[in-house]
Design an enzyme around this catalytic site. Structure first.
Site, PDB file in Angstrom:
ATOM      1  N   ASN A 248     -18.570   5.878  47.639  1.00 38.63           N
ATOM      2  CA  ASN A 248     -18.448   4.417  47.570  1.00 38.63           C
ATOM      3  C   ASN A 248     -18.365   3.821  48.972  1.00 38.63           C
ATOM      4  O   ASN A 248     -17.924   2.683  49.150  1.00 38.63           O
ATOM      5  CB  ASN A 248     -17.227   3.998  46.746  1.00 38.63           C
ATOM      6  CG  ASN A 248     -15.908   4.312  47.443  1.00 38.63           C
ATOM      7  OD1 ASN A 248     -15.854   5.143  48.352  1.00 38.63           O
ATOM      8  ND2 ASN A 248     -14.833   3.668  47.010  1.00 38.63           N
TER       9      ASN A 248
ATOM     10  N   ASP B 237     -13.428  -1.540  37.711  1.00 35.43           N
ATOM     11  CA  ASP B 237     -13.732  -0.249  38.314  1.00 35.43           C
ATOM     12  C   ASP B 237     -14.043   0.818  37.275  1.00 35.43           C
ATOM     13  O   ASP B 237     -14.976   1.609  37.427  1.00 35.43           O
ATOM     14  CB  ASP B 237     -12.551   0.221  39.169  1.00 35.43           C
ATOM     15  CG  ASP B 237     -12.329  -0.647  40.390  1.00 35.43           C
ATOM     16  OD1 ASP B 237     -13.249  -0.740  41.215  1.00 35.43           O
ATOM     17  OD2 ASP B 237     -11.249  -1.226  40.523  1.00 35.43           O
TER      18      ASP B 237
END
Length: 410
Positions: A100, A174
């Protein structure tokens, strides 16, 4: 014989916080060997307990375990030559890389897909970001509070008109993104194993939010029809799609996506048989044409306010109208339906406490419930991971001395 479908698959997780970690956690549950690369300072997610109303205790860290159970961890200083060399040796053995990191950081480190694909042609390169790989905002920091809830339309669209945006909680966006990333990873892994072709798989918090809101985003094009959001629920396009307050101060949400299918059943259920055949309130076209939806809302609210939760639930169940009580977090923890469907796990911590932890939301009949091994401490498996790729004890000690490897001492 193990029934874990991803046994033998190795995953390198070069990521922090939640979304990418969610993907790694799910793959670990399915039997993949997921090795988390962490900096010596530790993933910031280890330290979020005060913001969540939990004690800051590294030995009872429920959020960390939710996102990182069943993984191993090695703490490499990627800024040192030896630390980066160890990373690439690990990558030599991997099927999947999850990251990420922002695009600029990947470029500086030489870890973009374009940099790696020639050397690793079968690698599944999975990446999640806040706003996507391209466009003017690709390098902005992205969290679900901002890129998902705010930019993605939730806060402005779902608030009651005239009020502040709803409260949001961490992890909701998320987790959504992480499971979307898993879907892409598994498809790409199948291709890599059957065709020998790697793939780059990407998603973002913003893109996921756009997809989640897709029905209403598309409907917003028709500006002359319906009521634009944010709305007062009394003035919604379908007045039966609402949460109703009961006599005992709770809220029951009904779901009647087609007003005309449910109107008569609902009116009967709440004791307003006198309105079942009303041309004023049925069909929905009449309601919208004359603008009396707020009257339907008020009628239902008034009727349900005379009932307790139990009374209302019994009537709606008998009428086969979809509904649910708006539950608190505390009620969810003891929800028998959740326990019956493997939503939870009782974790016994070394300090003697037993806590309820949440499982990823996919069940496998043949594999059964996966084990739930607590998330690793910083660099906890560093030695064993390096030995598996050929490092000697002497080389490992040297790496520690040169600050390329860190192992947290208890």
């Amino acid at each position: 014989m193990s029934n874990k479908p991803l046994e033998g698959i190795k995953v390198i997780e070069l990521a922090n916080f939640i979304a990418a970690a969610t993907a790694g956690r799910f793959l670990a549950d399915l039997g993949a060997d997921v090795i988390k690369i962490e900096s010596p300072k530790g993933d910031p997610l280890r330290y979020t307990a005060p913001s969540e109303g939990r004690p800051l205790d590294m030995h009872e860290n429920t959020t960390w375990d939710l996102e990182n159970a069943n993984k191993r961890c090695i703490s490499l200083n990627m800024k040192t030559p030896e630390g980066k060399k160890a990373f690439f040796k690990l990558l030599d053995t991997a099927d999947i890389l999850i990251t990420n990191w922002r695009v600029q950081a990947l470029e500086r480190a030489g870890l973009t897909y374009e940099c790696l694909k020639e050397k690793y042609p079968k690698l599944v390169y999975a990446m999640c970001t806040g706003y996507g790989e391209y466009g003017p905002d690709k390098d902005l920091p992205g969290f679900d509070f901002t890129a998902f809830f705010a930019r993605g339309g939730y806060l402005e669209t779902l608030r009651q008109k005239g009020s502040v945006p709803m409260n949001v909680v961490p992890g909701l966006g998320d987790h959504n993104v992480g499971m979307n990333l898993v879907a892409g990873i598994l498809a790409a892994l199948y291709q890599a194993k059957t065709k020998g072709i790697g793939e780059k798989v990407t998603t973002s918090l913003f893109q996921t939010a756009v997809f989640n809101m897709g029905m209403m985003v598309q409907a917003a094009q028709y500006k002359d029809i319906g009521t634009p959001y944010p709305i007062n629920v009394r003035n919604g396009n379908n007045p039966l799609l609402a949460a109703w307050e009961t006599r005992d101060g709770r809220f029951i949400q009904t779901c009647t996506p087609d007003y005309n299918t449910y109107y008569k059943k609902l009116m009967s259920a709440i004791g307003r048989e006198d309105l079942v055949d009303s041309d004023k309130y049925f069909p929905i076209q009449n309601v919208q044409k004359t603008g009396v939806g707020y009257e339907v809302y008020d009628i239902v609210m008034s009727a349900i306010k005379t009932m307790t939760v139990d009374e209302c639930s019994e009537r709606l169940t008998k009428a086969d109208i979809p509904f649910a009580l708006a539950q608190s977090l505390e009620e969810m923890l003891v929800d028998k339906q959740a326990w019956a469907n493997e939503c939870f796990y009782s974790m016994k911590y070394d300090n003697g406490n037993t806590r309820t932890l949440v499982r990823p939301p996919v069940n496998f009949a043949e594999m059964g419930e996966p084990e739930y091994v607590r998330g690793p401490m910083i660099g906890e498996q560093g030695r064993e991971v390096l030995k598996e790729i050929g490092y000697t004890d002497e080389q490992i000690e040297k790496l520690i001395t040169e600050k390329g490897l860190y192992i947290e001492e208890d």
